[in-house]
Structure formats: structure tokens, C-alpha cells
Design a protein around this motif. Structure first.
Motif, PDB file in Angstrom:
ATOM      1  N   UNK A   1      31.774  -7.270  56.398  1.00 45.96           N
ATOM      2  CA  UNK A   1      33.133  -7.895  56.924  1.00 45.96           C
ATOM      3  C   UNK A   1      33.542  -8.781  55.776  1.00 45.96           C
ATOM      4  N   UNK A   2      32.676  -9.577  55.260  1.00 45.91           N
ATOM      5  CA  UNK A   2      32.985 -10.319  53.974  1.00 45.91           C
ATOM      6  C   UNK A   2      33.665  -9.707  52.799  1.00 45.91           C
ATOM      7  N   UNK A   3      32.985  -8.743  52.336  1.00 48.65           N
ATOM      8  CA  UNK A   3      33.244  -7.821  51.245  1.00 48.65           C
ATOM      9  C   UNK A   3      34.777  -7.258  51.727  1.00 48.65           C
ATOM     10  N   UNK A   4      34.941  -6.642  52.881  1.00 46.94           N
ATOM     11  CA  UNK A   4      36.430  -6.086  53.133  1.00 46.94           C
ATOM     12  C   UNK A   4      37.308  -6.945  53.246  1.00 46.94           C
ATOM     13  N   UNK A   5      37.020  -8.065  53.805  1.00 46.01           N
ATOM     14  CA  UNK A   5      38.150  -9.263  53.983  1.00 46.01           C
ATOM     15  C   UNK A   5      38.647  -9.686  52.498  1.00 46.01           C
TER      16      UNK A   5
ATOM     17  N   UNK B   1      40.485  -7.079  51.139  1.00 45.64           N
ATOM     18  CA  UNK B   1      41.765  -7.064  51.610  1.00 45.64           C
ATOM     19  C   UNK B   1      42.729  -8.165  51.073  1.00 45.64           C
ATOM     20  N   UNK B   2      42.226  -9.285  50.889  1.00 51.52           N
ATOM     21  CA  UNK B   2      43.018 -10.408  50.290  1.00 51.52           C
ATOM     22  C   UNK B   2      43.482  -9.912  48.877  1.00 51.52           C
ATOM     23  N   UNK B   3      42.455  -9.474  48.007  1.00 53.49           N
ATOM     24  CA  UNK B   3      42.735  -9.235  46.742  1.00 53.49           C
ATOM     25  C   UNK B   3      43.754  -8.169  46.571  1.00 53.49           C
ATOM     26  N   UNK B   4      43.467  -7.309  47.419  1.00 51.14           N
ATOM     27  CA  UNK B   4      44.483  -6.018  47.429  1.00 51.14           C
ATOM     28  C   UNK B   4      45.831  -6.615  47.647  1.00 51.14           C
TER      29      UNK B   4
ATOM     30  N   UNK C   1      36.516 -13.276  41.122  1.00 46.76           N
ATOM     31  CA  UNK C   1      36.431 -14.782  41.736  1.00 46.76           C
ATOM     32  C   UNK C   1      35.694 -15.087  42.759  1.00 46.76           C
ATOM     33  N   UNK C   2      36.378 -13.998  43.807  1.00 45.48           N
ATOM     34  CA  UNK C   2      36.004 -14.449  45.233  1.00 45.48           C
ATOM     35  C   UNK C   2      34.757 -13.772  45.604  1.00 45.48           C
TER      36      UNK C   2
END
Length: 137
Positions: free
Chosen positions: A6-10, A13-16, A68-69
Motif C-alpha cells: 500500500x505504501x508503494x502504491x500510495x 500515486x502521489x508521484x504519478x 525521493x519518496x
């Protein structure tokens, strides 16, 4: 495991989303370069140039934010194949809209969804591989 995914996809999503916003801002900012008069080839070529520059800038922002994230360095595959995937999806959407299979709005949404899923899948795989490599050390 689920929290990690979930962290990876979140964060993906923010970067996308940030990449899409930057891409749109660059496209609108550069749109004044597209001539309003002239032949179709000039209009198409300039519009294509604006599209490539804006999508390239958005993809660069995406890669920088992912690094970075998530604290990972995307490998050469992201730099080599990522732009090719973006261009292939753009060509697929353009041809589907041009041939009348999709409307412009539906084609754009389909293109964004394909890019989101391809990028998220590749990023999830990269982070999972790096996590497994760290576990074995």
C-alpha cells in the motif's frame, strides 16, 4: 507485506499525480508555440513536439519523486523503457481515437490508467526486488 504494498502504491500515486500536473502545466505553457496558421504538418509537428516535451518533463518529475519518496534509484530500465512505454501508450490512444474506436475523453482516461498500472507494477516489482536483496544481506 500489505502495508508495504500500500505504501508503494500510495507514493506511486502521489508521484504519478505530480507528474501529470507538471506535464499539463508544461503543455499549457508551451501551447503558445503552436502556430494557429499554417499547414497541417506544421501544426501536427509542433503539437507533437509540445506533447513530447510535456510528457518527458512529467516523467522526469515522476522519477525524481519516486526516488525521493521511496528511497530507491530507478534502474536503467526506467530511463530506457519508461519513455518507450509512454510513447507506445500515447500512440495506442491516438490511433484508437483517430480510428473512432474511442472518444477523446475515454481514450485519455484509458491511456492514463494504462500508464498508472504499468508504472505501478514496474515500481512495485523494483521495490520488492530491492527489499529481497536487502533481506539476504
Amino acid at each position: 507485506m500489505l502495508r508495504h504494498a500500500l505504501r508503494i502504491w500510495l507514493l506511486h500515486s502521489l508521484a504519478f499525480l505530480a507528474g501529470l500536473v507538471v506535464s499539463g502545466v508544461v503543455a499549457v505553457g508551451l501551447w503558445f508555440l503552436v502556430p494557429s496558421e499554417g499547414g497541417n504538418a506544421l501544426l501536427l509537428g509542433t503539437a507533437l513536439g509540445v506533447s513530447i516535451l510535456s510528457v518527458g518533463t512529467g516523467y522526469a518529475i515522476y522519477l525524481a519523486l519516486v526516488a525521493a519518496l521511496l528511497g530507491v534509484v530507478p534502474g536503467w530500465g526506467f530511463y530506457l523503457f519508461g519513455p518507450l512505454v509512454v510513447l507506445a501508450v500515447m500512440a495506442l490512444v491516438f490511433s484508437a481515437v483517430y480510428s473512432g474506436l474511442l472518444e477523446v475523453g475515454g481514450g485519455s482516461l484509458l491511456g492514463y490508467a494504462l500508464l498508472y498500472l504499468c508504472g505501478g507494477g514496474a515500481l512495485h516489482r523494483l521495490v520488492a526486488e530491492l527489499g529481497e536483496a536487502e533481506d539476504t544481506l
